[in-house]
Design a protein around this motif. Structure first.
Motif, short mmCIF file in Angstrom:
data_model
loop_
_atom_site.label_atom_id
_atom_site.label_comp_id
_atom_site.label_asym_id
_atom_site.label_seq_id
_atom_site.Cartn_x
_atom_site.Cartn_y
_atom_site.Cartn_z
N SER A 67 41.52 38.12 57.85
CA SER A 67 40.91 36.86 58.29
C SER A 67 40.19 36.14 57.15
N GLY A 68 39.82 36.90 56.12
CA GLY A 68 39.07 36.30 55.01
C GLY A 68 37.61 36.03 55.34
N ALA A 69 37.17 36.44 56.53
CA ALA A 69 35.78 36.18 56.93
C ALA A 69 34.80 37.13 56.25
N ASP A 119 40.96 36.35 37.29
CA ASP A 119 41.63 35.56 38.34
C ASP A 119 42.58 36.42 39.17
N MET A 120 42.52 36.20 40.49
CA MET A 120 43.47 36.85 41.40
C MET A 120 44.23 35.82 42.22
N VAL A 121 44.11 34.54 41.86
CA VAL A 121 44.67 33.47 42.68
C VAL A 121 46.03 33.02 42.14
N ALA A 165 33.04 36.24 46.34
CA ALA A 165 32.44 36.93 47.48
C ALA A 165 33.31 38.08 47.98
N GLY A 166 34.45 38.31 47.36
CA GLY A 166 35.32 39.41 47.79
C GLY A 166 34.86 40.74 47.22
N GLY A 167 35.64 41.77 47.50
CA GLY A 167 35.30 43.11 47.00
C GLY A 167 35.23 43.14 45.48
N TYR A 179 35.06 26.20 46.11
CA TYR A 179 36.33 25.63 45.63
C TYR A 179 36.97 24.69 46.65
N ARG A 180 36.49 24.74 47.90
CA ARG A 180 37.05 23.83 48.90
C ARG A 180 36.45 22.43 48.77
N GLU A 181 35.32 22.32 48.07
CA GLU A 181 34.62 21.04 47.97
C GLU A 181 34.57 20.47 46.57
N VAL A 200 38.44 49.91 52.22
CA VAL A 200 39.61 49.12 52.63
C VAL A 200 39.76 48.00 51.60
N ASN A 201 40.90 47.94 50.96
CA ASN A 201 41.10 46.98 49.88
C ASN A 201 42.31 46.09 50.16
N LYS A 202 42.27 44.91 49.56
CA LYS A 202 43.38 43.97 49.72
C LYS A 202 44.74 44.61 49.42
N GLU A 235 27.93 29.71 52.38
CA GLU A 235 27.32 31.04 52.59
C GLU A 235 27.81 32.02 51.52
N LYS A 236 29.10 31.96 51.25
CA LYS A 236 29.65 32.88 50.24
C LYS A 236 29.12 32.51 48.84
N CYS A 237 28.95 31.21 48.59
CA CYS A 237 28.36 30.80 47.30
C CYS A 237 26.92 31.33 47.18
N LEU A 294 47.35 35.54 44.55
CA LEU A 294 47.31 35.23 45.98
C LEU A 294 48.03 33.91 46.29
N LYS A 295 48.13 33.01 45.28
CA LYS A 295 48.87 31.76 45.48
C LYS A 295 50.18 31.74 44.70
N GLY A 296 50.63 32.90 44.24
CA GLY A 296 51.96 32.96 43.61
C GLY A 296 51.90 33.18 42.11
N1 LIG Z 1 45.39 44.45 39.37
C1 LIG Z 1 44.56 45.36 39.83
O1 LIG Z 1 44.34 46.40 39.21
C2 LIG Z 1 43.86 45.13 41.13
C3 LIG Z 1 42.98 46.08 41.64
C4 LIG Z 1 42.30 45.80 42.83
C5 LIG Z 1 42.53 44.61 43.50
N2 LIG Z 1 43.44 43.73 42.99
C6 LIG Z 1 43.69 42.45 43.66
O2 LIG Z 1 42.55 41.63 43.53
C7 LIG Z 1 42.51 40.74 44.63
C8 LIG Z 1 41.12 40.73 45.22
O3 LIG Z 1 40.88 41.97 45.84
P1 LIG Z 1 39.62 42.13 46.78
O4 LIG Z 1 39.60 43.54 47.24
O5 LIG Z 1 38.45 41.54 46.11
O6 LIG Z 1 40.06 41.20 48.00
P2 LIG Z 1 39.14 40.35 48.96
O7 LIG Z 1 37.87 41.03 49.21
O8 LIG Z 1 40.00 39.93 50.09
O9 LIG Z 1 38.80 39.06 48.09
C9 LIG Z 1 39.80 38.10 47.77
C10 LIG Z 1 39.10 36.81 47.45
O10 LIG Z 1 40.07 35.87 47.04
C11 LIG Z 1 39.69 34.61 47.46
N3 LIG Z 1 40.86 33.82 47.79
C12 LIG Z 1 41.85 34.19 48.64
N4 LIG Z 1 42.76 33.20 48.69
C13 LIG Z 1 42.32 32.23 47.87
C14 LIG Z 1 42.82 30.95 47.51
N5 LIG Z 1 43.98 30.50 48.00
N6 LIG Z 1 42.11 30.20 46.63
C15 LIG Z 1 40.95 30.66 46.14
N7 LIG Z 1 40.42 31.85 46.44
C16 LIG Z 1 41.11 32.62 47.29
C17 LIG Z 1 38.82 34.79 48.71
O11 LIG Z 1 37.74 33.90 48.58
P3 LIG Z 1 37.03 33.15 49.84
O12 LIG Z 1 36.95 34.19 50.95
O13 LIG Z 1 35.72 32.79 49.30
O14 LIG Z 1 37.89 32.02 50.21
C18 LIG Z 1 38.38 36.24 48.64
O15 LIG Z 1 37.01 36.39 48.41
C19 LIG Z 1 43.56 41.19 45.62
O16 LIG Z 1 44.68 40.34 45.55
C20 LIG Z 1 43.92 42.58 45.15
O17 LIG Z 1 45.24 42.91 45.45
C21 LIG Z 1 44.09 43.95 41.83
#
Ligand SMILES: NC(=O)c1ccc[n+]([C@@H]2O[C@H](COP(=O)([O-])OP(=O)(O)OC[C@H]3O[C@@H](n4cnc5c(N)ncnc54)[C@H](OP(=O)(O)O)[C@@H]3O)[C@@H](O)[C@H]2O)c1
Length: 328
Positions: free
Chosen positions: A317-319, A217-219, A155-157, A197-199, A45-47, A181-183, A243-245
């Motif tokens: 949920s981001g948990a 970066d994905m933010v 800490a994400g996928g 990054y929150r602190e 399951v991916n974002k 915990e994630k750090c 994720l932030k635009g």
């Molecule tokens: N371009 C590509 O080929 C490709 C391929 C796969 C995935 N992606 C993208 O890569 C991103 C990550 O995928 P994933 O599967 O790793 O998702 P994920 O497991 O949900 O991880 C996303 C991470 O982003 C962090 N995050 C979310 N909002 C944030 C914010 N406002 N500020 C700082 N950090 C923030 C979260 O960190 P905390 O939980 O620690 O807050 C979380 O660990 C997704 O957006 C996905 O669409 C792109």
């Protein structure tokens, strides 16, 4: 849902929250030329699946409307022209769609053998993140041993995979994450420095250790300028999501003065030949790290396919930390 059709699948016919996910039954598909059929053991399951569910990320032309970008399982049918794979092979595969199902069709070039060291179930957590990290950090970002690598969402996928692969390559790794915990998880996976990054301001922390050579970066959003500030001379910023635009105002002066490269890519829409090339590179370079135990998917939770709604609720949920899997 007609109960006599054998392939239980998940679609999102109307955009929405996790409740938009719908179980449907479909006939079993036959693999076409150059394809294999996989009896699915688990699906990642991916974002991006959540973006598809919300209607922001439609499947590319010709791809299944069933969600799911990666599976593991056993090959149970082989199309014309496929020479490498046979019925009974245990594999994992990168898909353009169709993974949340009992049975999935994959292009033979996007299929990889199950690493001996991993269970067939856990191998489902490899393709999407490993291909993405290889293509973006190692190919576009050209990360070298001894360089400093910063990954956001550590800490994400993607992040848990990127930390392990960069550390295995001999890079110094800095990760950001949203809790202590994630750090701690990021450090346990090989990050030399983990920043909550929150602190703390990651720019200051990265500059304090000399800056980063490559950033994944994905933010986006306000991270864009801050990433440019964090790069050292010759640095590379690789963008894989926003994720932030994605609409930001940046000061390009840093790009000129520090000779920076700003790039990025998507994986899903790449043609099958390009994915096959990536698969070969991943098998050659990353599979040995998995077999030696320095890279492994971090599994957060495993849900039954029928509980797919709960799996998306957890991702939203981001948990979670690491990967969420579904088992049909
Ligand atoms: N371009 C590509 O080929 C490709 C391929 C796969 C995935 N992606 C993208 O890569 C991103 C990550 O995928 P994933 O599967 O790793 O998702 P994920 O497991 O949900 O991880 C996303 C991470 O982003 C962090 N995050 C979310 N909002 C944030 C914010 N406002 N500020 C700082 N950090 C923030 C979260 O960190 P905390 O939980 O620690 O807050 C979380 O660990 C997704 O957006 C996905 O669409 C792109």
């Amino acid at each position: 849902m007609s109960a006599d059709l054998p392939n239980l699948c998940v679609t999102a016919p109307e955009p929405g929250g996790p409740d938009a996910l719908t179980l449907v039954r479909r006939p079993m598909s036959e693999p076409g030329p150059g394809e294999v059929r996989i009896s699915v053991t688990a699906a990642g399951v991916n974002k991006p699946d959540t973006f598809q569910r919300m209607g922001f990320y439609p499947p590319p032309e010709g791809a299944s409307d069933v969600l799911g970008l990666e599976v593991s399982g056993t090959i149970d049918a082989v199309g014309d022209g496929v020479t490498r794979w046979a019925i009974g092979d245990e594999v994992c595969a990168l898909l353009a769609g169709g993974g949340y199902a009992r049975s999935a069709i994959a292009p033979a070039g996007s299929v990889l053998p199950r690493p001996d060291r991993l269970s067939l179930r856990d191998a489902a957590g490899l393709p999407e993140t490993v291909f993405t990290v290889w293509a973006n950090v190692f190919e576009s970002g050209a990360l070298q041993p001894g360089e400093t690598f910063l990954v956001h969402g550590g800490a994400g996928g993607i992040g848990t995979t990127a930390i392990q692969m960069a550390a295995a390559h001999g890079a110094r790794v800095i990760a950001t994450a949203g809790s202590q915990e994630k750090c701690a998880l990021c450090r346990s996976l090989g990050a030399d420095v983990a920043i909550n990054y929150r602190e703390a301001d990651f720019v200051e922390a990265v500059k304090a250790v000399g800056g980063a050579d490559v950033i994944l970066d994905m933010v986006g959003g306000d991270y864009a300028n801050r990433n440019l500030q964090s790069l050292r001379r010759g640095g590379r910023l690789v963008q894989i999501a926003f994720l932030k635009g994605s609409k930001v105002e940046i000061d390009m002066m840093a790009i000129m003065l520090k000779r920076l490269t700003v790039t990025g890519s998507t994986l899903r829409a790449r043609p099958a030949e390009e994915k096959a090339r990536l698969a070969a590179a991943v098998e050659h370079n990353v599979w040995p790290w998995i077999e030696s135990g320095v890279v492994a998917p971090v599994i957060d939770t495993v849900f039954a396919l029928k509980d797919v709604v709960k799996s998306h609720e957890r991702l939203d949920s981001g948990a979670h930390a690491g990967k969420i899997l579904l088992q049909p």
